[in-house]
Design a protein around this motif. Structure first.
Motif, mmCIF file in Angstrom:
data_model
loop_
_atom_site.group_PDB
_atom_site.id
_atom_site.type_symbol
_atom_site.label_atom_id
_atom_site.label_comp_id
_atom_site.label_asym_id
_atom_site.label_seq_id
_atom_site.Cartn_x
_atom_site.Cartn_y
_atom_site.Cartn_z
ATOM 1 N N ALA A 21 0.808 -1.221 0.000
ATOM 2 C CA ALA A 21 0.000 0.000 0.000
ATOM 3 C C ALA A 21 0.838 1.267 0.000
ATOM 4 C CB ALA A 21 -0.942 0.013 1.206
ATOM 5 N N LEU A 26 4.818 -0.692 -2.502
ATOM 6 C CA LEU A 26 4.036 -0.056 -3.555
ATOM 7 C C LEU A 26 4.899 0.199 -4.785
ATOM 8 C CD1 LEU A 26 1.546 1.356 -4.719
ATOM 9 C CD2 LEU A 26 2.178 3.403 -3.415
ATOM 10 N N PHE A 41 -1.673 -6.951 -4.904
ATOM 11 C CA PHE A 41 -1.181 -5.998 -3.910
ATOM 12 C C PHE A 41 -1.801 -6.374 -2.565
ATOM 13 C CE2 PHE A 41 -0.500 -3.901 -7.822
ATOM 14 C CZ PHE A 41 0.172 -2.694 -7.678
ATOM 15 N N ASP A 43 -2.037 -5.933 1.587
ATOM 16 C CA ASP A 43 -1.737 -5.071 2.722
ATOM 17 C C ASP A 43 -2.868 -5.223 3.733
ATOM 18 O OD1 ASP A 43 0.417 -2.492 2.803
ATOM 19 O OD2 ASP A 43 -1.169 -2.455 4.320
ATOM 20 N N GLN A 46 -6.689 -0.680 4.423
ATOM 21 C CA GLN A 46 -7.697 -0.552 3.369
ATOM 22 C C GLN A 46 -7.255 0.364 2.237
ATOM 23 O OE1 GLN A 46 -10.585 -2.146 2.994
ATOM 24 N NE2 GLN A 46 -10.475 -3.303 4.906
ATOM 25 N N VAL A 48 -4.945 0.116 0.402
ATOM 26 C CA VAL A 48 -4.428 -0.642 -0.741
ATOM 27 C C VAL A 48 -5.436 -0.644 -1.887
ATOM 28 C CG1 VAL A 48 -5.270 -2.930 -0.017
ATOM 29 C CG2 VAL A 48 -3.177 -2.742 -1.394
ATOM 30 N N HIS A 49 -6.738 -0.585 -1.555
ATOM 31 C CA HIS A 49 -7.756 -0.515 -2.606
ATOM 32 C C HIS A 49 -7.662 0.806 -3.364
ATOM 33 C CE1 HIS A 49 -9.839 -4.234 -1.715
ATOM 34 N NE2 HIS A 49 -9.858 -3.933 -0.438
ATOM 35 N N VAL A 52 -4.555 0.792 -5.797
ATOM 36 C CA VAL A 52 -4.799 -0.057 -6.967
ATOM 37 C C VAL A 52 -5.810 0.595 -7.900
ATOM 38 C CG1 VAL A 52 -5.801 -2.248 -7.712
ATOM 39 C CG2 VAL A 52 -4.089 -2.218 -5.896
ATOM 40 N N ALA A 62 -6.148 -5.640 -5.555
ATOM 41 C CA ALA A 62 -5.878 -5.378 -4.141
ATOM 42 C C ALA A 62 -6.491 -6.468 -3.270
ATOM 43 C CB ALA A 62 -6.445 -4.023 -3.738
ATOM 44 N N VAL A 64 -6.869 -7.281 1.084
ATOM 45 C CA VAL A 64 -6.591 -6.903 2.472
ATOM 46 C C VAL A 64 -6.437 -8.162 3.306
ATOM 47 C CG1 VAL A 64 -7.494 -5.756 4.530
ATOM 48 C CG2 VAL A 64 -7.766 -4.689 2.280
#
Length: 262
Positions: A21, A26, A41, A43, A46, A48-49, A52, A62, A64
């Motif tokens: 993230a 990243l 991705f 992580d 959140q 990370v969404h 992406v 992404a 989680v």
């Protein structure tokens, strides 16, 4: 520093990048996309969404997960397989000192937290990915360790990263006959954008900030180049080791710290 991109280097490859993230994770995941890879991705944050979504690429997904648990690591690997059909490369990037202070100033729970943060996600993720690499018949694991195995004010973190070095070497020996490589980089101090989520959620006291500055000075002075590295300077060796160009390298820990071997 120039940022090199090797077009198509990861074409046809599926990568799982943890701690993706922000920071090194990243940057690694984004470069791998640019070089043709399909990347999960991973992580626990959140955000990370969001990162992406900004890439707007079908090759970036992404997920989680709390990688301080084995269930979280296993779920991430399953999601990569369900989404992309398999896994070729795992890049373990989760970790980072939560606190910096003399060892005698650490509390017992703080020591436990450092080990949980900087050793267990890599240990669990390596274990969780193996069945999928066995099914693939090949694969590569790149662990992001640290040259802080020798350094001040972060002994528990140093111990965790020493564990990652041992994991890298032992696992490499164990799975070489399965056509799986296990390697690591050992980054030194790295200039990166301010973290969106701090490592120490409690915030740092004035005393802790002073101890952290001591670490910054020690890291710079221990480097032959007397400076921190850039994100690009950390990403390049990670992706080299992940690529087929490094096909005869396994069990190695590559220092990337301006001459400081840690």
């Amino acid at each position: 520093m120039s940022k090199l991109t090797f077009e198509g280097r990861f074409r046809g490859k599926v990568l799982v990048v943890t701690g993706a993230a922000q920071g090194i994770g990243l940057a690694v995941a984004t470069r791998a996309i640019a070089e043709g890879g399909k990347v999960l991705f991973v992580d626990r944050a959140q955000i990370v969404h969001e990162v992406v979504a900004e890439l707007a690429s079908e090759s970036a997904i992404a997920f989680v997960a709390d990688l301080e648990t084995h269930d979280g690591a296993a779920a991430a690997m399953r999601h990569a397989v369900e989404t992309f059909g398999g896994i070729d490369i795992l890049i373990n990037n989760v970790g980072g000192a939560i606190r910096m202070r003399p060892f005698n100033a650490f509390e017992a729970l703080q020591i436990d937290a450092e080990i949980s943060r900087s050793l267990m996600p890599t240990l669990y993720s390596c274990h969780a990915v193996l069945p999928h690499l066995f099914a693939r018949g090949a694969g590569t694991i790149v662990n992001v360790s640290s040259n802080a195995t020798r350094g001040i004010h972060r002994v528990p973190y140093s111990a965790a990263k020493g564990g990652i070095n041992a994991l890298t070497q032992s696992l490499a020996m164990e799975v070489a006959d399965r056509n799986i490589r296990v390697v690591a980089t050992a980054p030194g101090g790295t200039e990166a954008p301010a973290r969106r989520i701090p490592r120490n959620a409690d915030g740092d006291t004035a005393e802790e900030k002073a101890w952290m500055q001591d670490v910054v000075e020690q890291v710079k002075q221990s480097s032959f180049m007397k400076r921190y590295g850039t994100l690009s300077e950390q990403v390049a060796p990670i992706l080299f080791l992940a690529s087929d160009e490094a096909s005869y390298i396994t069990g190695s820990i590559l220092p990337v710290a301006g001459g400081d071997l840690g």
